[in-house]
Scaffold this active site. Structure first.
Site, short mmCIF file in Angstrom:
data_model
loop_
_atom_site.label_atom_id
_atom_site.label_comp_id
_atom_site.label_asym_id
_atom_site.label_seq_id
_atom_site.Cartn_x
_atom_site.Cartn_y
_atom_site.Cartn_z
N GLU A 71 0.52 -1.35 -0.13
CA GLU A 71 0.06 -0.07 -0.12
C GLU A 71 0.82 1.20 0.10
O GLU A 71 0.70 1.92 0.39
CB GLU A 71 -1.09 -0.48 1.05
CG GLU A 71 -1.80 -1.21 1.53
CD GLU A 71 -2.64 -1.35 2.50
OE1 GLU A 71 -2.29 -0.82 3.44
OE2 GLU A 71 -3.97 -2.30 1.75
N GLU B 101 -5.73 -10.55 -2.47
CA GLU B 101 -6.57 -10.54 -1.34
C GLU B 101 -8.59 -10.13 -0.85
O GLU B 101 -9.05 -9.73 -0.90
CB GLU B 101 -6.13 -9.36 0.08
CG GLU B 101 -4.63 -8.85 0.32
CD GLU B 101 -4.71 -8.13 0.61
OE1 GLU B 101 -5.13 -8.06 1.57
OE2 GLU B 101 -2.60 -7.69 1.28
C1 XIL Z 1 -5.54 -7.63 7.99
C2 XIL Z 1 -5.89 -9.40 8.88
O1 XIL Z 1 -6.75 -9.29 7.74
C3 XIL Z 1 -6.02 -9.00 10.29
O2 XIL Z 1 -6.63 -10.39 10.48
C4 XIL Z 1 -5.28 -7.87 10.43
O3 XIL Z 1 -5.70 -7.66 12.21
C5 XIL Z 1 -5.42 -6.10 9.83
O4 XIL Z 1 -5.01 -6.68 7.86
N1 XIL Z 1 -4.63 -5.32 3.29
C6 XIL Z 1 -3.65 -6.42 4.19
C7 XIL Z 1 -4.04 -7.07 4.83
O5 XIL Z 1 -2.67 -5.97 2.63
O6 XIL Z 1 -2.33 -7.41 5.35
C8 XIL Z 1 -4.97 -6.66 6.02
O7 XIL Z 1 -5.00 -8.19 6.65
C9 XIL Z 1 -6.24 -6.33 5.09
C10 XIL Z 1 -5.67 -4.98 4.33
#
Ligand code: XIL
Length: 374
Positions: free
Chosen positions: A172, A286
Site C-alpha cells: 500500500e 486479497e
Molecule cells: C488484515 C488482517 O486480515 C487483520 O486480521 C489484521 O488485524 C489487519 O490486517 N490489506 C492487507 C492485509 O494488506 O494485511 C490486511 O489484513 C487487510 C488489508
C-alpha cells in the site's frame, strides 16, 4: 482383478452361436462389467478451486491464521480448495520482531509446516507496510529506521530463503486518493527511495523469490481508481527505469457488492495490459466481496456477492500475466471484515467463497464456472 474372497464370474460365449449373436453377447457383458466397475468407484470429486485454477495455469490461494487452522473443518477446506496459503498476520513486523533484534518465527513457521504437510505453497506477506509495525519501529529516527528495515528484510527473507515463491515486499505505497505516494512514516523519514531500498534488500536476501508491490483500490471504474492507477504506474515506471528488482504487482481486490466500492471492472483489463507492458506478473492477493451495505436477506446478499466475483474474474482471467488468485480467507467464518468493516445491523458478512460452515455458496459456483470458462 478379483477382490479377495470373491470368485471371478467367467462368461463363456458358445462358438456354436452365429457370429452376430456372439458379438452382441460380448458387447452386453463388457457394458455390464463397465457399469459395475463405475458403480464401485467413488463419485468423481467436486471440482476444487485450486484444481480448476491449475487447469488454466493459475494457482488458487487463501489467507489463513494458525488460530483459524485449529478448526479441523477449515483445515480440510483450505487443504482441499487451496494450492497456496498466505499468513493473514503471522508474517508482519509486529509479530516477527516485537522488540529490536528479537525475531520470533514460530508462528509463520507453523503455517509453513502446515502448508508443506498438505503439499501447499506459502507466500510472504508483508515486509514494509505502515500498519502492524511494532511501536519501537514507529519511534525510530530516519537513519535508524533505514537500518531497522535493512536488518528486518535481510533476517526475515533470509530465514525463508528458497522456500516462499513470492513476497509482498512493499504494501500500500500509494496515497488512498491517488495523488502520489502515501505519506507514511516510510516516505516522510526515508523519502521515496524507501521502496527501491526494500526491493533491492529483499532481492539480495532471496534472489529466487518473486518480488511484489501490493496495493488496494486499483480494480474499479471510478475516477479515484483511475488516479490511483496512474500514480501506481508512475512509481512502477520509475522503478523499471532504475533497474530495481521487481517481478509482479499484487491487486488486493477488496471488492464491494454495492455502490460503496468497485462492482464493475470494464477498465480493469486495459490497466492489466499496462502492467504487463512493464513486464510485470499480476497476482490477485486479497480477494473478497464486502456485503456490508446490502439488505440482510442472505439469498439476495449471496447472489450480489457472487455477481461481483463473476464480473471481476471475467475481467482478470483473460490476462496472460495473471498468475495467482488468493482470497482473504476461504470461509465467511474467518473474514477480517466483521472486525474492520462491520455491517450496521451487526449480521456477519458473507464475502468469501464458502459460508461459515464451509459449505459452497452462490459465489463458489460462479467462481468455478469462471475458472472453467475458456
Ligand atoms: C488484515 C488482517 O486480515 C487483520 O486480521 C489484521 O488485524 C489487519 O490486517 N490489506 C492487507 C492485509 O494488506 O494485511 C490486511 O489484513 C487487510 C488489508
Amino acid at each position: 482383478m478379483t477382490a479377495p474372497g470373491r470368485t471371478a464370474r467367467v462368461t463363456v460365449v458358445p462358438l456354436s452361436l452365429p457370429m452376430r449373436r456372439r458379438q452382441l453377447i460380448v458387447i452386453a457383458v463388457v457394458a455390464a462389467l463397465g457399469w459395475s466397475v463405475a458403480r464401485a468407484l467413488p463419485p468423481p470429486a467436486a471440482p476444487t478451486l485450486q484444481g480448476l485454477a491449475a487447469a488454466r495455469g493459475l494457482r488458487w490461494g487463501s489467507a489463513v491464521t494458525n488460530d483459524q487452522l485449529r478448526d479441523p473443518g477449515l483445515r480440510r477446506l483450505v487443504s482441499e480448495q487451496s494450492g497456496l496459503i498466505v499468513p493473514e498476520s503471522e508474517l508482519k513486523w509486529d509479530g516477527v520482531e516485537a522488540a529490536p533484534g528479537r525475531f520470533d518465527f514460530s508462528a509463520p513457521d507453523r503455517l509453513l509446516a502446515f502448508a508443506r504437510a498438505q503439499g501447499l505453497a506459502m507466500r510472504g506477506h508483508t515486509l514494509v507496510w505502515h500498519e502492524q509495525l511494532p511501536a519501537w519501529v514507529k519511534a525510530l529516527p530516519p537513519a535508524e529506521l533505514d537500518r531497522a528495515m535493512a536488518t528486518y528484510i535481510r533476517t526475515v527473507v533470509g530465514h525463508y530463503r528458497g522456500q516462499l515463491p513470492s513476497w509482498d515486499v512493499v504494501n500500500e505505497p500509494i496515497a488512498d486518493d491517488g495523488t502520489g505516494l502515501r505519506r507514511s512514516l516510510w516516505l516522510e523519514r526515508l523519502g521515496p527511495d524507501y521502496i527501491a531500498r526494500a526491493l533491492t534488500r529483499a532481492h539480495q536476501a532471496d534472489p529466487q523469490a518473486a518480488l511484489v508491490i501490493n496495493e488496494y483500490g486499483l480494480e474499479g471504474d471510478d475516477a479515484k481508481t483511475a488516479r490511483k492507477r496512474q500514480a501506481f504506474l508512475t512509481l512502477l515506471r520509475q522503478l523499471r527505469q532504475s533497474g530495481v528488482p521487481l517481478n509482479a504487482v499484487g491487486l488486493q481486490a477488496h471488492l464491494y457488492a454495492n455502490g460503496s466500492g468497485p462492482t464493475t471492472f470494464r477498465t480493469l483489463p486495459a490497466f492489466l495490459r499496462e502492467l504487463a507492458a512493464l513486464d510485470l506478473d499480476i497476482l490477485v492477493t486479497e480477494l473478497d466481496v464486502n456485503d456490508r451495505e446490502l439488505p440482510a436477506a442472505i439469498p439476495e446478499r449471496d447472489r450480489a456477492v457472487a455477481a461481483v466475483y463473476g464480473a471481476f474474474l471475467a475481467a482478470v482471467l483473460p490476462e496472460p500475466r495473471l498468475k495467482l488468485i488468493t482470497t482473504w480467507g476461504l470461509s465467511d467464518r474467518t473474514t477480517w471484515l466483521n472486525a474492520f468493516m462491520p455491517r450496521a445491523d451487526g449480521l456477519p458478512q458473507r464475502p468469501l467463497p464458502f459460508d461459515e460452515d464451509n459449505r459452497p455458496k452462490a459465489a463458489t459456483a460462479t467462481i468455478q464456472a469462471a475458472l472453467e470458462k475458456r
